[in-house]
Motif scaffolding. Structure first.
Motif, mmCIF file in Angstrom:
data_model
loop_
_atom_site.group_PDB
_atom_site.id
_atom_site.type_symbol
_atom_site.label_atom_id
_atom_site.label_comp_id
_atom_site.label_asym_id
_atom_site.label_seq_id
_atom_site.Cartn_x
_atom_site.Cartn_y
_atom_site.Cartn_z
ATOM 1 N N SER A 301 37.684 40.173 -1.728
ATOM 2 C CA SER A 301 37.288 39.349 -0.587
ATOM 3 C C SER A 301 35.985 39.804 0.057
ATOM 4 N N LEU A 302 35.622 41.066 -0.118
ATOM 5 C CA LEU A 302 34.434 41.573 0.566
ATOM 6 C C LEU A 302 33.145 40.813 0.229
ATOM 7 N N PRO A 303 32.868 40.509 -1.069
ATOM 8 C CA PRO A 303 31.637 39.746 -1.340
ATOM 9 C C PRO A 303 31.626 38.377 -0.664
ATOM 10 N N THR A 308 29.784 34.921 4.061
ATOM 11 C CA THR A 308 30.103 34.234 5.314
ATOM 12 C C THR A 308 29.242 34.748 6.466
ATOM 13 N N LEU A 309 28.896 36.032 6.407
ATOM 14 C CA LEU A 309 28.049 36.614 7.452
ATOM 15 C C LEU A 309 26.587 36.223 7.300
ATOM 16 N N GLY A 310 26.246 35.494 6.233
ATOM 17 C CA GLY A 310 24.869 35.083 5.997
ATOM 18 C C GLY A 310 24.073 36.037 5.131
ATOM 19 N N LEU A 311 24.758 36.966 4.460
ATOM 20 C CA LEU A 311 24.062 37.910 3.581
ATOM 21 C C LEU A 311 23.783 37.265 2.236
ATOM 22 N N LEU A 359 42.316 46.700 10.393
ATOM 23 C CA LEU A 359 42.549 45.956 11.633
ATOM 24 C C LEU A 359 41.504 46.277 12.698
ATOM 25 N N ALA A 360 41.041 47.525 12.743
ATOM 26 C CA ALA A 360 40.143 47.923 13.822
ATOM 27 C C ALA A 360 38.671 47.764 13.472
ATOM 28 N N LEU A 361 38.298 48.034 12.224
ATOM 29 C CA LEU A 361 36.880 48.047 11.865
ATOM 30 C C LEU A 361 36.444 46.798 11.120
ATOM 31 N N TRP A 362 37.232 46.346 10.143
ATOM 32 C CA TRP A 362 36.821 45.188 9.353
ATOM 33 C C TRP A 362 36.691 43.947 10.228
ATOM 34 N N ILE A 363 37.617 43.764 11.135
ATOM 35 C CA ILE A 363 37.570 42.581 12.008
ATOM 36 C C ILE A 363 36.299 42.592 12.854
ATOM 37 N N GLN A 364 35.848 43.797 13.252
ATOM 38 C CA GLN A 364 34.658 43.913 14.097
ATOM 39 C C GLN A 364 33.354 44.011 13.301
ATOM 40 N N ALA A 365 33.455 44.091 11.971
ATOM 41 C CA ALA A 365 32.257 44.220 11.133
ATOM 42 C C ALA A 365 31.633 42.847 10.923
ATOM 43 N N ARG A 366 30.785 42.441 11.848
ATOM 44 C CA ARG A 366 30.208 41.101 11.815
ATOM 45 C C ARG A 366 28.698 41.121 11.541
ATOM 46 N N SER A 367 28.213 42.245 11.044
ATOM 47 C CA SER A 367 26.822 42.348 10.619
ATOM 48 C C SER A 367 26.766 43.284 9.411
ATOM 49 N N TYR A 368 25.583 43.442 8.858
ATOM 50 C CA TYR A 368 25.431 44.130 7.579
ATOM 51 C C TYR A 368 25.821 45.610 7.645
ATOM 52 N N VAL A 369 25.292 46.346 8.627
ATOM 53 C CA VAL A 369 25.514 47.793 8.693
ATOM 54 C C VAL A 369 26.987 48.139 8.929
ATOM 55 N N PRO A 370 27.665 47.542 9.925
ATOM 56 C CA PRO A 370 29.103 47.854 10.083
ATOM 57 C C PRO A 370 29.931 47.512 8.840
ATOM 58 N N SER A 431 38.622 25.623 7.805
ATOM 59 C CA SER A 431 38.188 24.662 8.819
ATOM 60 C C SER A 431 37.149 25.261 9.766
ATOM 61 N N ARG A 432 37.045 26.591 9.768
ATOM 62 C CA ARG A 432 36.079 27.256 10.634
ATOM 63 C C ARG A 432 34.827 27.596 9.828
ATOM 64 N N THR A 433 33.703 27.597 10.479
ATOM 65 C CA THR A 433 32.436 27.883 9.810
ATOM 66 C C THR A 433 31.920 29.278 10.117
ATOM 67 N N ASP A 434 32.523 29.994 11.102
ATOM 68 C CA ASP A 434 32.064 31.337 11.430
ATOM 69 C C ASP A 434 32.893 32.372 10.674
ATOM 70 N N ASN A 435 32.570 33.641 10.886
ATOM 71 C CA ASN A 435 33.257 34.692 10.152
ATOM 72 C C ASN A 435 34.705 34.888 10.593
ATOM 73 N N ALA A 436 35.126 34.235 11.672
ATOM 74 C CA ALA A 436 36.508 34.351 12.134
ATOM 75 C C ALA A 436 37.488 33.676 11.183
ATOM 76 N N LYS A 437 36.991 32.905 10.224
ATOM 77 C CA LYS A 437 37.907 32.249 9.292
ATOM 78 C C LYS A 437 38.611 33.269 8.392
ATOM 79 N N PHE A 438 38.057 34.490 8.310
ATOM 80 C CA PHE A 438 38.697 35.546 7.524
ATOM 81 C C PHE A 438 39.677 36.375 8.351
ATOM 82 N N LEU A 439 39.815 36.085 9.640
ATOM 83 C CA LEU A 439 40.662 36.893 10.513
ATOM 84 C C LEU A 439 42.117 36.968 10.032
ATOM 85 N N PRO A 440 42.761 35.841 9.692
ATOM 86 C CA PRO A 440 44.153 35.963 9.195
ATOM 87 C C PRO A 440 44.258 36.819 7.935
#
Length: 507
Positions: A301-303, A308-311, A359-370, A431-440
């Motif tokens: 799922s990571l790639p 989704t983050l625009g990379l 749960l703590a880091l992946w959910i908050q990793a919304r840019s390239y470096v994190p 249905s979502r276009t932002d990175n939150a679609k991977f939250l579940p």
């Protein structure tokens, strides 16, 4: 986790925590008396003279060379891992390109995920077949056979014009060859070692991380330069030559040769069903099954999450490569630490750690470096099962039955390997276009690791309970071995008490 004192004057030693290691005294010598935390928990250790044939076989079996040519075999296994599991690492990159280019009409990510999962599943399902080939053909010829099949499957993928072509070439042929290569290459390492067994297997399994790192970067560059077909062909040539050379160098430990030529009636088997009745094996299977669901989902799922983050494709391949780098660095380190702090203890900690960072880091990793930081940390911890399962299996069932038990473990792991990514994709909210679609999906991965840790915690309780029973000798050597003074109700399921699970021992 520090090892507390069992007696008044000495801690629990490594030999105490591993039933497969040879005792430091001859087989005919009575085991030293050890005090326990509770004087009521006392159990005899049978006199070794009662079955001299079995004791002799066990002593030969457990006195591993602990090095020597074993390090050459470890390096060969490392390279085979790099050119089997490492080849599978870029599948997420191929998947992304196939979808972006619309290579196969009306084929979505779900179908591609099944192809990748099928390759991993088949590699695990053929574990009994690989063991049979090893017994009939020998380790060297089995590895050479697997080398040919694996390379043929990868090369045939370059000519795929429909998705079912990939199912046959990559999913079936490559998966079959990978299993025939992987099972003998990992099982040949353990018998060469005793005190350094986890370290050696950690180094061997780290090959999948280094291979994944190299092939992820290579695939991203080759696809952009030469296209998908030639990328498959170059990878097939590389894996063929590396695996053939390793197959010619690898050989069995003298320990396993002694076991194979033993006249004992209980020779090692390729597979047996009775092991499924043992609680310790069931707990290993539950731990692996649940954790594997999360591992496969995370790995593939990571790639897509990076996209989704625009990379771009290059950045996505770097994310995948750093996860492989984390595995390459982490697995030998985990093996080295587990040889000293306890194999089950370290596996439990790393499984919990992976659930936490998901749960703590992946959910908050919304840019390239994190995301790069998470990729490294998850690479270190997510594949803990595959770097520790073999030593743990050997520890809880013994070396003689370890091959058959590990075959059963691989066979059961085929199901989550096949459907893990497909299940994770169902959690993605398209249905979502932002990175939150991977939250579940992210929450799902974290929960699988926490659930797997619970099963591992119970396995730890079983192991602690077994060590306590075997260590509970009465102080009078004449009484030891003559009667069992443990209460009957404490002999069977005392390990199921939560207090035993968290007891401070090195296991």
């Amino acid at each position: 986790m520090a090892a507390p004192h069992i007696g008044a004057d000495r801690p629990l030693t490594h030999a105490d925590s591993t039933t497969t290691l040879a005792p430091s005294v001859p087989p005919t010598t009575t085991t030293p008396i050890q005090e326990l935390d509770s004087p009521k928990e006392v159990k005899h250790i049978a006199d070794s003279n009662k079955n001299p044939t079995t004791n002799a076989a066990t002593t030969v079996e457990d006195e591993a060379p602990d090095g020597g040519y074993g390090w050459v075999c470890t390096f060969c296994s490392f390279m085979i891992h790099a050119n089997t599991w490492g080849i599978g690492a870029p599948w997420g990159i191929f998947l992304d390109r196939y979808v972006a280019q619309g290579t196969f009409a009306q084929v979505g990510k779900f179908e591609y995920a099944i192809v990748g999962g099928l390759a991993i599943a088949l590699a695990l399902m053929v574990a009994p077949l690989a063991n049979c080939c090893k017994r009939v053909l020998g380790t060297r010829w089995t590895i050479l056979l697997g080398s040919v099949i694996t390379s043929a499957g990868i090369f045939a993928s370059s000519a795929a014009s429909q998705v079912w072509h990939l199912v046959l070439s990559y999913g079936l042929c490559y998966g079959l060859g990978m299993g025939i290569l992987y099972i003998p290459s990992i099982s040949v390492v353990g018998p060469w070692f005793s005190t350094h067994r986890s370290l050696a297997i950690g180094i061997a399994s780290a090959g999948s991380g280094f291979g994944g790192l190299a092939y992820s970067l290579l695939a991203g560059k080759l696809i952009a330069t030469y296209g998908i077909p030639w990328t498959w062909r170059i990878m097939s040539f590389t894996t063929f030559f590396c695996n053939v050379i390793c197959g010619l160098l690898i050989k069995d430990s003298p320990v396993m040769k002694s076991v194979a030529s033993s006249t004992s009636t209980s020779k090692p088997s390729s597979f047996c069903f009775h092991i499924f009745t043992r609680p310790q094996v069931i707990l290993i299977l539950v731990w692996g099954f649940i954790a594997e669901l999360g591992y496969v989902s995370l790995y593939f799922s990571l790639p897509s999450y990076a996209t989704t983050l625009g990379l771009d494709l290059t950045q996505g391949s770097i994310v995948q490569a750093l996860m492989s780098l984390g595995a390459a660095i982490g697995r030998p380190c985990v093996g080295w630490v587990s040889d000293r702090l306890g194999r089950i203890n370290v596996a439990l900690f790393m499984t919990l750690f992976c659930g936490l960072i998901s749960l703590a880091l992946w959910i908050q990793a919304r840019s390239y470096v994190p995301l790069l930081v998470f990729a490294v940390l998850s690479g270190i911890s997510s594949g803990t099962f595959w770097s520790t399962a073999n030593p743990i299996v050997t520890e809880v069932v013994g070396m003689r039955e370890s091959a058959a038990t590990y075959s059963a473990v691989c066979l059961v792991m085929a199901l989550p390997a096949t459907f893990g990514e497909a299940i994770a994709l169902q959690f993605v909210d398209e249905s979502r276009t932002d990175n939150a679609k991977f939250l579940p999906s992210q929450v799902y991965v974290g929960c699988t690791y926490f659930a797997g840790a619970v099963a591992l915690l119970m396995l730890r309780g079983w192991r602690v309970w077994e060590l306590q029973k075997k260590s509970a000798l009465v102080e009078d050597p004449e009484v030891a071995g003559e009667k069992d003074i443990l209460p009957k109700e404490k002999r069977g399921y005392g390990w199921m008490k939560p207090g035993v699970w968290i007891k401070g021992l090195r296991v």
